[in-house]
Scaffold this motif. Structure first.
Motif, short mmCIF file in Angstrom:
data_model
loop_
_atom_site.label_atom_id
_atom_site.label_comp_id
_atom_site.label_asym_id
_atom_site.label_seq_id
_atom_site.Cartn_x
_atom_site.Cartn_y
_atom_site.Cartn_z
N GLN A 4 0.85 -1.19 0.00
CA GLN A 4 0.00 0.00 0.00
C GLN A 4 0.88 1.24 0.00
N PHE A 5 0.36 2.30 -0.60
CA PHE A 5 1.14 3.54 -0.69
C PHE A 5 0.19 4.73 -0.62
N PRO A 6 0.71 5.90 -0.20
CA PRO A 6 -0.13 7.09 -0.08
C PRO A 6 -0.23 7.84 -1.41
N LEU A 7 -1.41 8.33 -1.71
CA LEU A 7 -1.64 9.16 -2.88
C LEU A 7 -2.11 10.54 -2.43
N ARG A 26 2.09 9.98 -6.01
CA ARG A 26 2.46 9.22 -4.81
C ARG A 26 3.12 10.15 -3.80
N ALA A 27 2.57 10.18 -2.60
CA ALA A 27 3.10 11.08 -1.57
C ALA A 27 4.44 10.61 -1.03
N ASP A 28 4.81 9.34 -1.36
CA ASP A 28 6.11 8.85 -0.92
C ASP A 28 7.21 9.15 -1.94
N GLY A 29 6.85 9.88 -3.02
CA GLY A 29 7.84 10.29 -4.00
C GLY A 29 8.20 9.25 -5.03
N GLN A 30 7.58 8.07 -4.95
CA GLN A 30 7.89 7.00 -5.89
C GLN A 30 7.07 7.15 -7.18
N VAL A 61 -2.75 8.70 -19.30
CA VAL A 61 -2.21 8.49 -20.64
C VAL A 61 -0.69 8.57 -20.52
N GLY A 62 -0.04 7.41 -20.58
CA GLY A 62 1.41 7.36 -20.41
C GLY A 62 2.13 7.17 -21.73
N ALA A 63 3.17 6.37 -21.70
CA ALA A 63 4.01 6.16 -22.89
C ALA A 63 3.53 5.00 -23.75
N GLY A 64 2.53 4.26 -23.27
CA GLY A 64 2.03 3.14 -24.04
C GLY A 64 2.61 1.81 -23.61
N ASP A 65 3.41 1.81 -22.54
CA ASP A 65 3.98 0.57 -22.02
C ASP A 65 4.02 0.68 -20.50
N ALA A 66 4.88 -0.09 -19.87
CA ALA A 66 4.94 -0.08 -18.41
C ALA A 66 5.92 0.95 -17.85
N THR A 67 6.31 1.94 -18.65
CA THR A 67 7.19 3.00 -18.17
C THR A 67 6.53 3.72 -16.99
N PRO A 68 7.21 3.91 -15.88
CA PRO A 68 6.59 4.57 -14.73
C PRO A 68 6.08 5.98 -15.06
N VAL A 69 4.99 6.35 -14.40
CA VAL A 69 4.40 7.68 -14.58
C VAL A 69 4.41 8.42 -13.25
N SER A 70 4.36 9.72 -13.31
CA SER A 70 4.39 10.52 -12.09
C SER A 70 2.99 10.80 -11.55
N ARG A 71 1.99 10.64 -12.38
CA ARG A 71 0.61 10.93 -11.96
C ARG A 71 -0.27 9.70 -12.14
N GLU A 93 -7.51 19.17 -2.67
CA GLU A 93 -6.13 19.15 -3.14
C GLU A 93 -5.18 19.19 -1.96
N GLY A 94 -4.17 18.32 -2.02
CA GLY A 94 -3.19 18.23 -0.94
C GLY A 94 -3.50 17.15 0.07
N GLU A 95 -4.76 16.68 0.11
CA GLU A 95 -5.12 15.60 1.03
C GLU A 95 -4.69 14.25 0.45
N THR A 96 -4.54 13.27 1.32
CA THR A 96 -4.03 11.96 0.89
C THR A 96 -5.02 10.85 1.18
#
Length: 249
Positions: A4-7, A26-30, A61-71, A93-96
């Motif tokens: 589990q991770f924070p959003l 991700r609020a953990d920066g990952q 909408v990412g790169a079309g593969d499993a490349t990590p996304v920031s959002r 906004e700002g809540e997790t």
């Protein structure tokens, strides 16, 4: 158990009167890696403290593969009296929140060799197809296959991500976007609009057992009826890929 991770909510807007598009990081920066068509689970508690969770397809909408996304983007339907609606409908906004994933195999397969995809969705069941757009662009260019996106809604206001699909159709030969409006037609109808339900358009498109792979996502009744229709048309069961969206309180 999946990690589990924070959003953290970055932004949001209303897609329709009862559907909100939310953008998280991700609020953990990952970073977050997913295959288009997969979903996340949001974890929370009922008022009595009992833990629960809800599933939401990733709309990013990412790169079309499993490349990590920031959002991480999702679409949330409001359900009257729903616990998830109380959580996500009022999120600022700002809540997790807490999430896990990705999960699921409602994805395009690398070894597909079909001539056409029939992508059928109703309501927020259209969301995974938005995430698939870059991948579909690559598949059309590489294999020359055709993609028919079929969106069932009651009226024009409920055609979620309509501008995205319309723009993609203009840019990518081989991609056709159909809107099936069951109650009220568009104010300015388009050539590929249909009055009625998606099942009628599926019949019109004459499913081909030798060349088609179908994806069905959304209302369980639609998914079941369309599955039966496609199976009766001769499509092999492995070529009819399904994901049902059930509203939960």
């Amino acid at each position: 158990m999946a990690e589990q991770f924070p959003l953290r909510l970055v932004s949001s807007y209303m897609l329709a009167d009862a559907v909100r598009h939310l953008v998280f990081e991700r609020a953990d920066g990952q970073a977050f890696a997913f295959a288009p068509g997969q979903f996340i689970q949001v974890h929370f508690h009922y008022a009595d403290g009992k833990p629960t969770k809800r599933s939401y397809s990733v709309a990013t909408v990412g790169a079309g593969d499993a490349t990590p996304v920031s959002r991480i983007e999702i679409a949330v339907s409001y359900v009257e009296g729903g616990a998830a609606t109380a959580l996500l409908g009022g999120l600022q906004e700002g809540e997790t929140i807490t999430a896990s994933g990705p999960y699921g195999r409602f994805c395009l397969f690398d070894n597909d060799a079909n001539r056409r995809y029939l992508l059928v969705g109703t309501g927020t069941g259209i969301t995974p197809y938005r995430a698939m757009l870059p991948q579909l662009r690559q598949v059309i260019a590489a294999r020359g296959c055709e993609v028919n996106l079929i969106f069932g809604a009651r009226n024009e206001q409920e055609l979620l991500y309509d501008a995205d699909f319309t723009a993609f159709e203009r840019e990518v030969p081989g991609f056709r976007y159909y809107a099936c409006l069951s109650r009220v037609p568009r104010a300015q109808p388009r050539a590929q609009d249909r009055q009625g339900h998606v099942q009628a358009l599926i019949r019109e498109l004459a499913p081909d057992p030798a060349g088609d792979i179908a994806y069905l996502c959304g209302n369980p009744n639609m998914v079941d009826e369309a599955f039966t229709l496609l199976k009766e048309a001769g499509l092999p069961v492995p070529h009819i890929r399904r994901e049902k969206y059930i509203s939960s309180k």
